[in-house]
Design a protein around this motif. Structure first.
Motif, short mmCIF file in Angstrom:
data_model
loop_
_atom_site.label_atom_id
_atom_site.label_comp_id
_atom_site.label_asym_id
_atom_site.label_seq_id
_atom_site.Cartn_x
_atom_site.Cartn_y
_atom_site.Cartn_z
N ILE A 82 0.89 -1.16 0.00
CA ILE A 82 0.00 0.00 0.00
C ILE A 82 0.92 1.21 0.00
CG2 ILE A 82 -1.70 1.33 1.30
CD1 ILE A 82 -2.68 -1.39 2.42
N ILE A 83 0.74 2.07 -0.96
CA ILE A 83 1.62 3.23 -1.13
C ILE A 83 1.01 4.41 -0.37
CG2 ILE A 83 2.66 4.80 -2.79
CD1 ILE A 83 2.24 2.50 -4.90
N LEU A 84 1.75 4.95 0.55
CA LEU A 84 1.31 6.12 1.30
C LEU A 84 2.12 7.31 0.80
CD1 LEU A 84 -0.34 7.34 3.63
CD2 LEU A 84 1.55 6.74 5.15
N THR A 85 1.47 8.19 0.05
CA THR A 85 2.17 9.37 -0.45
C THR A 85 1.88 10.54 0.48
OG1 THR A 85 0.35 10.05 -1.90
CG2 THR A 85 2.01 8.61 -2.86
N MET A 86 2.92 11.22 0.85
CA MET A 86 2.80 12.39 1.72
C MET A 86 3.13 13.62 0.87
SD MET A 86 2.02 10.84 4.50
CE MET A 86 2.21 11.98 5.85
N ILE A 87 2.17 14.51 0.71
CA ILE A 87 2.33 15.69 -0.13
C ILE A 87 2.28 16.92 0.77
CG2 ILE A 87 1.35 17.00 -2.06
CD1 ILE A 87 2.37 14.14 -2.75
N SER A 88 3.33 17.73 0.74
CA SER A 88 3.38 18.94 1.56
C SER A 88 2.69 20.10 0.85
CB SER A 88 4.84 19.32 1.84
OG SER A 88 4.89 20.59 2.46
N ALA A 89 1.75 20.74 1.56
CA ALA A 89 1.07 21.90 0.99
C ALA A 89 1.98 23.12 0.91
CB ALA A 89 -0.18 22.22 1.83
N LYS A 90 3.20 23.00 1.44
CA LYS A 90 4.16 24.11 1.35
C LYS A 90 4.78 24.21 -0.04
CE LYS A 90 5.88 25.10 5.90
NZ LYS A 90 7.10 25.25 6.67
N ASN A 91 4.54 23.20 -0.88
CA ASN A 91 5.16 23.15 -2.20
C ASN A 91 4.09 22.74 -3.20
OD1 ASN A 91 6.99 22.99 -4.30
ND2 ASN A 91 8.07 21.22 -3.51
N ASP A 92 4.14 23.28 -4.40
CA ASP A 92 3.20 22.91 -5.46
C ASP A 92 3.27 21.40 -5.65
OD1 ASP A 92 1.91 22.42 -7.91
OD2 ASP A 92 2.57 24.33 -8.76
N ARG A 111 -3.97 1.14 -4.82
CA ARG A 111 -3.11 0.85 -3.67
C ARG A 111 -2.49 2.11 -3.09
NH1 ARG A 111 1.52 -1.41 -4.75
NH2 ARG A 111 1.59 -0.99 -6.95
N THR A 112 -2.92 3.26 -3.55
CA THR A 112 -2.30 4.51 -3.12
C THR A 112 -3.23 5.30 -2.21
OG1 THR A 112 -1.05 4.61 -5.19
CG2 THR A 112 -1.21 6.64 -3.91
N LEU A 113 -2.73 5.57 -1.02
CA LEU A 113 -3.42 6.41 -0.04
C LEU A 113 -2.60 7.69 0.06
CD1 LEU A 113 -5.64 6.54 2.16
CD2 LEU A 113 -3.94 5.64 3.74
N SER A 114 -3.23 8.80 -0.26
CA SER A 114 -2.48 10.05 -0.33
C SER A 114 -2.89 11.01 0.78
CB SER A 114 -2.70 10.71 -1.69
OG SER A 114 -2.14 9.89 -2.70
N VAL A 115 -1.89 11.65 1.36
CA VAL A 115 -2.10 12.54 2.49
C VAL A 115 -1.48 13.90 2.18
CG1 VAL A 115 -1.63 12.91 4.94
CG2 VAL A 115 -2.04 10.59 4.09
N ILE A 116 -2.26 14.95 2.40
CA ILE A 116 -1.74 16.31 2.27
C ILE A 116 -1.36 16.77 3.68
CG2 ILE A 116 -2.29 18.70 1.65
CD1 ILE A 116 -4.41 17.48 -0.31
N HIS A 148 -6.48 12.48 1.86
CA HIS A 148 -6.73 12.80 3.26
C HIS A 148 -5.90 14.02 3.62
CE1 HIS A 148 -8.77 8.94 3.55
NE2 HIS A 148 -7.85 8.57 2.69
N VAL A 149 -6.41 14.86 4.51
CA VAL A 149 -5.74 16.11 4.84
C VAL A 149 -5.39 16.11 6.33
CG1 VAL A 149 -5.92 18.63 4.84
CG2 VAL A 149 -7.07 17.30 3.05
N LEU A 150 -4.14 16.48 6.63
CA LEU A 150 -3.69 16.60 8.01
C LEU A 150 -3.46 18.06 8.35
CD1 LEU A 150 -0.90 13.88 8.32
CD2 LEU A 150 -3.27 13.73 9.05
#
Length: 177
Positions: A82-92, A111-116, A148-150
């Protein structure tokens, strides 16, 4: 291990064995794998991979950049991962290579769960907030497990109790993203 408290010592011993240090090398293809098993639980292995590096620096070589990308890609390609991608809102988000790697490794996006993360750094009403709201709504980069947003705790304001955290989180999400 007999207790969770022993984990940090184990990690330090593994780093020494793999020769990972400030003065030697920062990364290794060797991995420390800790499995927790119990007869009444399903088997689960979590692999905490390093953050992707986009460019070499004095501390991280071109070899490190390639090594980290190879290790991350190796695990992403496994059909049981399961791929957990973490995307920072500080960067485009278009500049964050993890999205490209996840889509290449998981063409069905199942299989990708993405988190901002760092959503609290977005300014209300600005284009960046609009872009991230669209992303969080699965409207731009689509993944079947959606986005999902943190809201990260602000380290400048000191420690929060769990009650304070919950109040601040509810207040934040009621205002926008």
């Amino acid at each position: 291990l007999k207790s969770f408290e022993e984990l940090s010592d184990l990690i330090e011993k593994a780093k020494a064995t793999m020769r990972i240090s400030v003065h030697d090398k920062a990364f290794s293809k060797d991995l420390l794998r800790v499995e927790i098993s119990n007869s009444d639980r399903s088997h689960l292995t979590i692999v905490d991979l390093p953050e992707l590096i986009h460019s070499e620096t004095k501390q991280q070589s071109a070899f490190d950049v390639e090594l980290v990308q190879d290790v991350v890609s190796f695990y992403m390609k496994k059909s049981r991962s399961i791929i957990l991608t973490m995307i920072s809102a500080k960067n485009d988000y278009a500049n964050q290579i993890v999205l490209k790697l996840a889509r290449a490794a998981n063409k069905k996006s199942n299989r990708t769960l993405s988190v901002i993360t760092k959503s609290d750094t977005l300014l209300a009403g600005f284009e960046s907030e609009v872009m991230y709201v669209s992303l969080a709504g699965n409207q731009n980069v689509e993944f079947r497990l959606e986005w999902h947003v943190l809201k990260n705790m602000n380290s400048e304001t000191g420690e929060w109790s769990l009650t304070d955290r919950d109040v601040k989180k509810k207040e934040f999400f009621s205002q926008g993203i």
